[in-house]
Scaffold this motif. Structure first.
Motif, PDB file in Angstrom:
ATOM      1  N   PRO A 282       0.805  -1.235   0.000  1.00 17.32           N
ATOM      2  CA  PRO A 282       0.000   0.000   0.000  1.00 17.32           C
ATOM      3  C   PRO A 282       0.833   1.277   0.000  1.00 17.32           C
ATOM      4  CG  PRO A 282      -0.856  -1.582   1.596  1.00 17.32           C
ATOM      5  CD  PRO A 282       0.464  -2.115   1.136  1.00 17.32           C
ATOM      6  N   ASP A 283       1.926   1.296   0.762  1.00 18.79           N
ATOM      7  CA  ASP A 283       2.760   2.499   0.822  1.00 18.79           C
ATOM      8  C   ASP A 283       3.418   2.787  -0.523  1.00 18.79           C
ATOM      9  OD1 ASP A 283       2.127   2.863   3.489  1.00 18.79           O
ATOM     10  OD2 ASP A 283       3.853   1.713   4.214  1.00 18.79           O
ATOM     11  N   GLN A 284       3.937   1.747  -1.151  1.00 19.60           N
ATOM     12  CA  GLN A 284       4.572   1.922  -2.458  1.00 19.60           C
ATOM     13  C   GLN A 284       3.545   2.361  -3.500  1.00 19.60           C
ATOM     14  OE1 GLN A 284       6.626  -1.568  -3.819  1.00 19.60           O
ATOM     15  NE2 GLN A 284       7.697  -0.495  -5.466  1.00 19.60           N
ATOM     16  N   ALA A 285       2.351   1.779  -3.408  1.00 21.45           N
ATOM     17  CA  ALA A 285       1.285   2.144  -4.341  1.00 21.45           C
ATOM     18  C   ALA A 285       0.906   3.612  -4.186  1.00 21.45           C
ATOM     19  CB  ALA A 285       0.069   1.253  -4.117  1.00 21.45           C
ATOM     20  N   LEU A 286       0.819   4.093  -2.932  1.00 26.98           N
ATOM     21  CA  LEU A 286       0.434   5.482  -2.687  1.00 26.98           C
ATOM     22  C   LEU A 286       1.499   6.446  -3.199  1.00 26.98           C
ATOM     23  CD1 LEU A 286      -1.644   7.375  -1.502  1.00 26.98           C
ATOM     24  CD2 LEU A 286      -0.506   7.172   0.718  1.00 26.98           C
ATOM     25  N   ILE A 287       2.764   6.087  -3.030  1.00 22.28           N
ATOM     26  CA  ILE A 287       3.857   6.935  -3.535  1.00 22.28           C
ATOM     27  C   ILE A 287       3.775   7.051  -5.057  1.00 22.28           C
ATOM     28  CG2 ILE A 287       6.362   7.068  -3.833  1.00 22.28           C
ATOM     29  CD1 ILE A 287       6.617   5.772  -1.039  1.00 22.28           C
ATOM     30  N   ALA A 288       3.581   5.913  -5.719  1.00 22.88           N
ATOM     31  CA  ALA A 288       3.498   5.913  -7.181  1.00 22.88           C
ATOM     32  C   ALA A 288       2.252   6.651  -7.662  1.00 22.88           C
ATOM     33  CB  ALA A 288       3.505   4.479  -7.699  1.00 22.88           C
ATOM     34  N   PHE A 289       1.144   6.473  -6.956  1.00 22.54           N
ATOM     35  CA  PHE A 289      -0.109   7.165  -7.280  1.00 22.54           C
ATOM     36  C   PHE A 289       0.075   8.675  -7.168  1.00 22.54           C
ATOM     37  CE2 PHE A 289      -3.990   9.088  -5.446  1.00 22.54           C
ATOM     38  CZ  PHE A 289      -4.885   8.848  -6.468  1.00 22.54           C
ATOM     39  N   ARG A 290       0.683   9.105  -6.085  1.00 22.66           N
ATOM     40  CA  ARG A 290       0.939  10.538  -5.863  1.00 22.66           C
ATOM     41  C   ARG A 290       1.790  11.113  -6.996  1.00 22.66           C
ATOM     42  NH1 ARG A 290       1.989  14.411  -1.707  1.00 22.66           N
ATOM     43  NH2 ARG A 290       3.817  15.666  -2.183  1.00 22.66           N
ATOM     44  N   GLN A 291       2.866  10.412  -7.327  1.00 22.98           N
ATOM     45  CA  GLN A 291       3.773  10.908  -8.359  1.00 22.98           C
ATOM     46  C   GLN A 291       3.087  10.968  -9.718  1.00 22.98           C
ATOM     47  OE1 GLN A 291       6.861  12.229  -7.769  1.00 22.98           O
ATOM     48  NE2 GLN A 291       6.532  12.903  -9.881  1.00 22.98           N
ATOM     49  N   SER A 292       2.236   9.990  -9.989  1.00 26.28           N
ATOM     50  CA  SER A 292       1.552   9.975 -11.289  1.00 26.28           C
ATOM     51  C   SER A 292       0.627  11.177 -11.433  1.00 26.28           C
ATOM     52  CB  SER A 292       0.773   8.675 -11.463  1.00 26.28           C
ATOM     53  OG  SER A 292      -0.395   8.655 -10.667  1.00 26.28           O
ATOM     54  N   LEU A 293      -0.061  11.556 -10.358  1.00 27.69           N
ATOM     55  CA  LEU A 293      -0.953  12.716 -10.420  1.00 27.69           C
ATOM     56  C   LEU A 293      -0.172  14.016 -10.580  1.00 27.69           C
ATOM     57  CD1 LEU A 293      -3.657  11.880  -7.707  1.00 27.69           C
ATOM     58  CD2 LEU A 293      -3.864  11.729 -10.194  1.00 27.69           C
ATOM     59  N   LEU A 294       0.915  14.152  -9.828  1.00 26.53           N
ATOM     60  CA  LEU A 294       1.735  15.367  -9.931  1.00 26.53           C
ATOM     61  C   LEU A 294       2.353  15.487 -11.314  1.00 26.53           C
ATOM     62  CD1 LEU A 294       3.462  15.230  -6.424  1.00 26.53           C
ATOM     63  CD2 LEU A 294       1.772  16.922  -7.193  1.00 26.53           C
ATOM     64  N   THR A 295       2.816  14.363 -11.861  1.00 30.79           N
ATOM     65  CA  THR A 295       3.408  14.365 -13.205  1.00 30.79           C
ATOM     66  C   THR A 295       2.370  14.718 -14.256  1.00 30.79           C
ATOM     67  OG1 THR A 295       5.037  12.697 -12.558  1.00 30.79           O
ATOM     68  CG2 THR A 295       4.622  12.965 -14.920  1.00 30.79           C
ATOM     69  N   SER A 296       1.170  14.162 -14.105  1.00 21.85           N
ATOM     70  CA  SER A 296       0.098  14.443 -15.063  1.00 21.85           C
ATOM     71  C   SER A 296      -0.282  15.915 -15.048  1.00 21.85           C
ATOM     72  CB  SER A 296      -1.125  13.575 -14.747  1.00 21.85           C
ATOM     73  OG  SER A 296      -0.836  12.204 -14.929  1.00 21.85           O
ATOM     74  N   LEU A 297      -0.415  16.483 -13.855  1.00 24.25           N
ATOM     75  CA  LEU A 297      -0.771  17.900 -13.759  1.00 24.25           C
ATOM     76  C   LEU A 297       0.333  18.768 -14.346  1.00 24.25           C
ATOM     77  CD1 LEU A 297      -2.754  20.045 -12.818  1.00 24.25           C
ATOM     78  CD2 LEU A 297      -1.631  20.020 -10.577  1.00 24.25           C
ATOM     79  N   ALA A 298       1.580  18.399 -14.127  1.00 21.61           N
ATOM     80  CA  ALA A 298       2.708  19.182 -14.644  1.00 21.61           C
ATOM     81  C   ALA A 298       2.679  19.265 -16.174  1.00 21.61           C
ATOM     82  CB  ALA A 298       4.028  18.576 -14.169  1.00 21.61           C
ATOM     83  N   LYS A 299       2.103  18.255 -16.818  1.00 20.51           N
ATOM     84  CA  LYS A 299       2.008  18.274 -18.282  1.00 20.51           C
ATOM     85  C   LYS A 299       1.116  19.409 -18.770  1.00 20.51           C
ATOM     86  CE  LYS A 299       2.642  13.267 -18.763  1.00 20.51           C
ATOM     87  NZ  LYS A 299       1.981  11.989 -19.161  1.00 20.51           N
ATOM     88  N   LEU A 300       0.248  19.889 -17.904  1.00 17.60           N
ATOM     89  CA  LEU A 300      -0.685  20.965 -18.283  1.00 17.60           C
ATOM     90  C   LEU A 300      -0.191  22.349 -17.889  1.00 17.60           C
ATOM     91  CD1 LEU A 300      -4.091  19.342 -17.218  1.00 17.60           C
ATOM     92  CD2 LEU A 300      -3.037  19.356 -19.493  1.00 17.60           C
ATOM     93  N   GLN A 301       0.992  22.425 -17.295  1.00 19.00           N
ATOM     94  CA  GLN A 301       1.449  23.686 -16.713  1.00 19.00           C
ATOM     95  C   GLN A 301       1.471  24.823 -17.729  1.00 19.00           C
ATOM     96  OE1 GLN A 301       5.126  23.381 -14.576  1.00 19.00           O
ATOM     97  NE2 GLN A 301       5.093  25.496 -13.890  1.00 19.00           N
ATOM     98  N   LYS A 302       2.025  24.584 -18.903  1.00 21.41           N
ATOM     99  CA  LYS A 302       2.116  25.651 -19.909  1.00 21.41           C
ATOM    100  C   LYS A 302       0.739  26.080 -20.389  1.00 21.41           C
ATOM    101  CE  LYS A 302       6.749  24.689 -21.692  1.00 21.41           C
ATOM    102  NZ  LYS A 302       7.561  24.330 -22.902  1.00 21.41           N
TER     103      LYS A 302
END
Length: 378
Positions: A282-302
């Motif tokens: 669960p901890d590893q899954a949450l870390i990966a989940f968090r990173q995936s959301l932050l990375t996805s949002l960063a794609k929209l920054q511009k």
């Protein structure tokens, strides 16, 4: 040892030349190419059970360049012998017994598939067919078919705002080509899945086979979700992309509340579950989940610009902090709603304004179902 003894005798063993029938039957196949070749592209019903691994293939290829075919064959027979040979034959045997209607192939349908076929027959008595021309012939056949397939059916494009449930709706129909499913990507900045996307070649092969199978069922109309040229790292083939650019559009309308709930389900609940299943911990899954959301949002920054990106990021970080502390995920709805209303809806309004002349129907789920039924789409 002369050359006659080096080459396998497969004259009496079966060969399949009907590629169309093979594809439509979706028969299970053994791909005996090296893993590196298989990863570059294969057909979806194939399992990689190689005659040679990557290292062996590289060594044999070098010997072929340096000393010719006979010496390369001799080296191959030395490398794949004894216990290694027995293990590979056993794997082919198990596959053949599990899939008696299948077949095997190498790259060109030549030496590797003939050796595999002969070894399997000699050791087990199983006369497993090989595909004439191998993967190269299959790939050529599929590419030739793909170029002309869009002329053989009437396409309809299902469009609608982000979160309106297009994918769920399409899954209720039979006459559908699920491009996002084939590409393993939801088609937006937040569309990446836990497992990687297929190679471009794998996508094209699977797409062509699916189209051929749908047409073989007698379907004269097919529905596609409204997609851009790219779905993640996958690019739609020209023949399909240009046909969809002129196809009639059906707009699916869904309330704002439903859109928020569906997007929350897709972006958060389903995504989190996929990470948990993939990682187990669960901890590893949450870390990966968090990173995936932050990375996805960063794609929209511009595209969002500094102010809107900062606001969305603040919402997301607050939701992630609450989730890490309590396991609660409801706060994610704030940033999702913000993106829907401040980013996705204005973008949709502009894009659909460029396609107004192609819109043939607008309605909710029941109305769209009725429209499709009236056009013999089920």
């Amino acid at each position: 040892m002369n050359r006659e003894h080096l080459l396998p005798n497969t004259e009496q063993l079966p060969v399949i030349e009907d590629l169309a029938g093979l594809v439509l039957a979706a028969q299970a196949l053994i791909d005996v190419r090296a893993p590196i070749e298989f990863q570059e592209g294969a057909v979806p019903q194939a399992t990689n059970l190689p005659l040679m691994n990557d290292a062996e293939r590289a060594m044999i290829g070098k010997r072929y360049k340096d000393a010719g075919q006979d010496q390369a064959i001799r080296l191959g027979l030395e490398l794949v012998s004894g216990e290694q040979k027995a293990k590979r034959i056993e794997a082919w045997q198990q596959f053949a017994l599990a899939h008696p209607q299948g077949a095997l192939y190498c790259f060109r349908g030549g030496l590797r598939s003939r050796i595999t076929q002969q070894w399997l027959y000699s050791a087990t008595g199983i006369a497993y067919p090989r595909i004439a021309g191998g993967y190269k012939a299959l790939r050529r056949y599929l590419l030739d078919e793909l170029a002309g397939l869009p002329r053989r059916y009437q396409a309809y494009v299902l469009s609608g705002r982000t979160g309106c449930g297009k994918t769920r709706f399409l899954n209720t129909l039979k006459q559908v080509i699920d491009l996002e499913g084939l590409a393993n990507h939801r088609g937006s900045a937040f569309g990446a899945q836990v497992k990687p996307q297929p190679s471009q070649i794998d996508f094209e092969n699977a797409l062509t086979i699916k189209l051929l199978q749908q047409l073989a069922k007698g379907y004269q109309q097919l529905v596609f979700e409204d997609e851009s040229r790219s779905i993640g790292s996958i690019h739609l083939p020209d023949s399909l992309f240009f046909s969809l650019r002129t196809a009639p559009i059906v707009l699916l309308e869904t309330s704002q509340a439903e859109r928020l709930e569906l997007t929350y389900q897709d972006y958060i609940l389903d995504r989190l579950q996929a990470f948990q299943q993939h990682f187990g911990d669960p901890d590893q899954a949450l870390i990966a989940f968090r990173q995936s959301l932050l990375t996805s949002l960063a794609k929209l920054q511009k595209r969002l610009g500094g102010v809107r990106y900062a606001k969305a990021l603040a919402y997301l970080q607050l939701a992630l902090a609450q989730q890490a502390k309590t396991g609660e995920t409801q706060l994610h709805q704030a940033w999702i709603e913000f993106l829907l209303t401040d980013y996705y809806d204005p973008m949709y309004d502009y894009q659909i304004s460029q396609k107004r002349e192609r819109i043939v129907f607008v309605g909710d789920i029941q109305a769209v179902l009725a429209f499709f039924a009236s056009h013999s789409i089920h």
